[in-house]
Motif scaffolding. Structure first.
Motif, mmCIF file in Angstrom:
data_model
loop_
_atom_site.group_PDB
_atom_site.id
_atom_site.type_symbol
_atom_site.label_atom_id
_atom_site.label_comp_id
_atom_site.label_asym_id
_atom_site.label_seq_id
_atom_site.Cartn_x
_atom_site.Cartn_y
_atom_site.Cartn_z
ATOM 1 N N ARG A 273 0.834 -1.211 0.000
ATOM 2 C CA ARG A 273 0.000 0.000 0.000
ATOM 3 C C ARG A 273 0.866 1.258 0.000
ATOM 4 N N GLY A 274 2.022 1.210 0.676
ATOM 5 C CA GLY A 274 2.909 2.364 0.683
ATOM 6 C C GLY A 274 3.415 2.704 -0.705
ATOM 7 N N ARG A 275 3.814 1.692 -1.470
ATOM 8 C CA ARG A 275 4.284 1.939 -2.842
ATOM 9 C C ARG A 275 3.153 2.454 -3.718
ATOM 10 N N GLN A 276 1.953 1.937 -3.508
ATOM 11 C CA GLN A 276 0.811 2.415 -4.276
ATOM 12 C C GLN A 276 0.528 3.885 -3.971
ATOM 13 N N TRP A 277 0.559 4.236 -2.707
ATOM 14 C CA TRP A 277 0.324 5.630 -2.329
ATOM 15 C C TRP A 277 1.408 6.545 -2.886
ATOM 16 N N ARG A 278 2.642 6.066 -2.830
ATOM 17 C CA ARG A 278 3.746 6.901 -3.352
ATOM 18 C C ARG A 278 3.602 7.102 -4.851
ATOM 19 N N SER A 279 3.213 6.068 -5.570
ATOM 20 C CA SER A 279 2.983 6.211 -7.011
ATOM 21 C C SER A 279 1.823 7.159 -7.277
ATOM 22 N N TRP A 280 0.777 7.054 -6.462
ATOM 23 C CA TRP A 280 -0.371 7.956 -6.612
ATOM 24 C C TRP A 280 0.062 9.400 -6.414
ATOM 25 N N MET A 281 0.906 9.637 -5.397
ATOM 26 C CA MET A 281 1.392 10.987 -5.130
ATOM 27 C C MET A 281 2.162 11.541 -6.326
ATOM 28 N N ARG A 282 2.972 10.694 -6.942
ATOM 29 C CA ARG A 282 3.788 11.172 -8.068
ATOM 30 C C ARG A 282 2.912 11.613 -9.233
ATOM 31 N N PHE A 283 1.913 10.842 -9.582
ATOM 32 C CA PHE A 283 1.160 11.136 -10.798
ATOM 33 C C PHE A 283 -0.134 11.906 -10.552
ATOM 34 N N VAL A 284 -0.534 12.066 -9.281
ATOM 35 C CA VAL A 284 -1.664 12.954 -9.012
ATOM 36 C C VAL A 284 -1.177 14.402 -9.025
ATOM 37 N N HIS A 285 0.127 14.603 -8.852
ATOM 38 C CA HIS A 285 0.689 15.957 -8.895
ATOM 39 C C HIS A 285 0.425 16.605 -10.252
ATOM 40 N N THR A 286 0.473 15.826 -11.299
ATOM 41 C CA THR A 286 0.195 16.328 -12.643
ATOM 42 C C THR A 286 -1.223 15.984 -13.106
ATOM 43 N N GLY A 287 -1.942 15.224 -12.299
ATOM 44 C CA GLY A 287 -3.293 14.809 -12.674
ATOM 45 C C GLY A 287 -3.325 13.609 -13.584
ATOM 46 N N GLU A 288 -2.156 13.133 -14.045
ATOM 47 C CA GLU A 288 -2.114 12.060 -15.029
ATOM 48 C C GLU A 288 -2.650 10.741 -14.494
ATOM 49 N N TYR A 289 -2.654 10.588 -13.181
ATOM 50 C CA TYR A 289 -3.169 9.355 -12.596
ATOM 51 C C TYR A 289 -4.594 9.094 -13.058
ATOM 52 N N TYR A 290 -5.363 10.156 -13.259
ATOM 53 C CA TYR A 290 -6.766 10.027 -13.665
ATOM 54 C C TYR A 290 -6.976 10.351 -15.145
ATOM 55 N N GLY A 291 -5.923 10.252 -15.922
ATOM 56 C CA GLY A 291 -6.044 10.434 -17.355
ATOM 57 C C GLY A 291 -6.238 11.890 -17.746
#
Length: 403
Positions: A339-357
């Motif tokens: 879960r920690g790695r998932q959260w860290r990945s989410w943090m990286r790509f939510v910064h640019t919004g790309e996590y949600y396309g």
């Protein structure tokens, strides 16, 4: 005499905003410019070739890599990327030399992309992260932007506290809920500042905090500790990373092993094309397949299977295939990560919004643009407050003179 809490927070909010306004404004403007970086680069590359005819087969990946290698004979090919889109070229990366795009069906070299566009975004990113400082001065720029980002986080949180109505009435709430017309310049700035702050609060707080996580190891480690995990230890660059063994611009990565003495390893290995075909069966919804170009010493091939846009970690997985048999040696999808790695990945790509396309990118772009207006209206309100204070201070001095 002690200030009431609300007044104290207000002055801290105002002082922090004035002190860090220039850097926060720069990061916000460059953030807007970078919002659609990948899409703009792909458009500017202009590497689309003639459309494939019905029934036409793709050329083998190894052949396409060989044709791309002829463009940069002095450099070793790094990452090869194949897209499912029938008209998308195959991209072969050569590290600092850039990428070569090859037509997937004809083998035609389509070019190396727009160097000017890539240089523009690279320069914009340097301003965004390091104030465009170079070499030994870069840590100074990183420290300034990091501190400014922390200040911005305080501004966002304290702004929400100051926005919170003291009494919950519809009239009071309506004042900061939506834009109103027919206002004086001061009232207009006040209205815009509060309305934009209200509607952008949550996404802006996420963007700013994720920037803190990206910029500070302690914040990144906190992400792991929040879910009860031990943060990963910092170490040397991972194999296959930029500049590392097997990475773009680095030496080829060896997996060890290889063929028995006296036997050419290539004779025993399946082709890269065959291994990519195996990887494609892992998920029928794949959109992008990518892997490091293997060397004769590599006994396995690790393929990234992507079902998203290329910047959505939750839609990626890594598949390790035996180059001799094609059997799967290891599969790691996003759901298998801690879960920690998932959260860290989410943090990286939510910064640019790309996590949600594309929708996420658009929200991030709009909110970042809104922060520019927040800074401008905040400074305008501060300037008016300062002028009013100067006028009040000068009034007692003018009264005796007039008498």
């Amino acid at each position: 005499m002690t200030l009431p809490l609300r007044r104290f927070v207000f002055w801290m909010h105002l002082i922090a905003g004035v002190a860090a306004a220039a850097v926060i404004l720069l990061m916000s403007v460059t953030g807007v410019v970078l919002a659609y970086e990948k899409q703009i680069i792909r458009w500017a590359d202009g590497v689309s070739g003639p459309p494939a005819t019905p029934g036409q087969a793709r050329l083998p990946v190894d052949d396409l890599v060989a044709r791309a290698a002829a463009v940069h004979p002095e450099a070793a090919p790094g990452l090869v990327t194949v897209r499912r889109d029938v008209n998308a070229p195959v991209e072969v990366n050569f590290g600092q030399k850039g990428s070569v795009f090859v037509h997937a069906y004809t083998g035609e070299i389509l070019g190396t992309g727009s160097a000017r566009t890539r240089a523009f975004f690279r320069s914009t990113m340097e301003w965004h992260r390091w104030l465009a400082l170079k070499d030994a001065s870069r840590p100074v720029g990183k420290a300034i932007t990091g501190i400014s980002n922390l200040v911005f986080l305080f501004i966002v949180i304290s702004g929400f506290y100051l926005w919170w109505p003291r009494t919950w009435t519809w009239t009071q709430f309506r004042q900061v809920l939506w834009f109103r017309g027919g206002l004086s310049s001061k009232a207009r700035d006040f209205n815009w500042h509060h309305v934009i702050g209200y509607w952008s609060l949550v996404p802006l707080a996420v963007i700013v905090w994720s920037g803190v996580v990206i910029g500070y190891p302690w914040a990144s480690n906190l992400t792991f500790r929040m879910v009860g995990e031990t943060p990963p230890q910092a170490g040397p660059a991972r194999p296959g990373g930029p500049g590392g063994p097997g990475g773009p611009g680095g030496a080829p990565r060896g997996e060890g092993g290889g063929a028995p003495s006296g036997e050419a390893p290539e004779a025993r290995y399946l082709t890269t094309d065959a291994l990519f075909a195996r990887a494609a069966t892992r998920d029928a919804a794949w959109t992008i397949l990518s892997a490091r170009v293997p060397t004769p010493r590599d006994t396995t091939l690790q393929v990234t299977v992507d079902t998203g846009t290329g910047a959505q970690p939750q839609k990626k997985g890594t598949l390790q295939l035996d180059r001799v048999t094609g059997e799967t040696k290891k599969w790691e999808g996003f759901e298998a990560q801690s879960r920690g790695r998932q959260w860290r990945s989410w943090m990286r790509f939510v910064h640019t919004g790309e996590y949600y396309g594309l929708v996420g990118q658009t929200i991030a772009c709009v909110v970042t643009a809104a922060s520019v207006v927040l800074i401008w209206t905040g400074l305008a309100l501060t300037w008016r407050r300062f002028r009013a204070w100067r006028a009040r201070a000068a009034a007692p001095r003018k009264a005796p003179a007039a008498a």
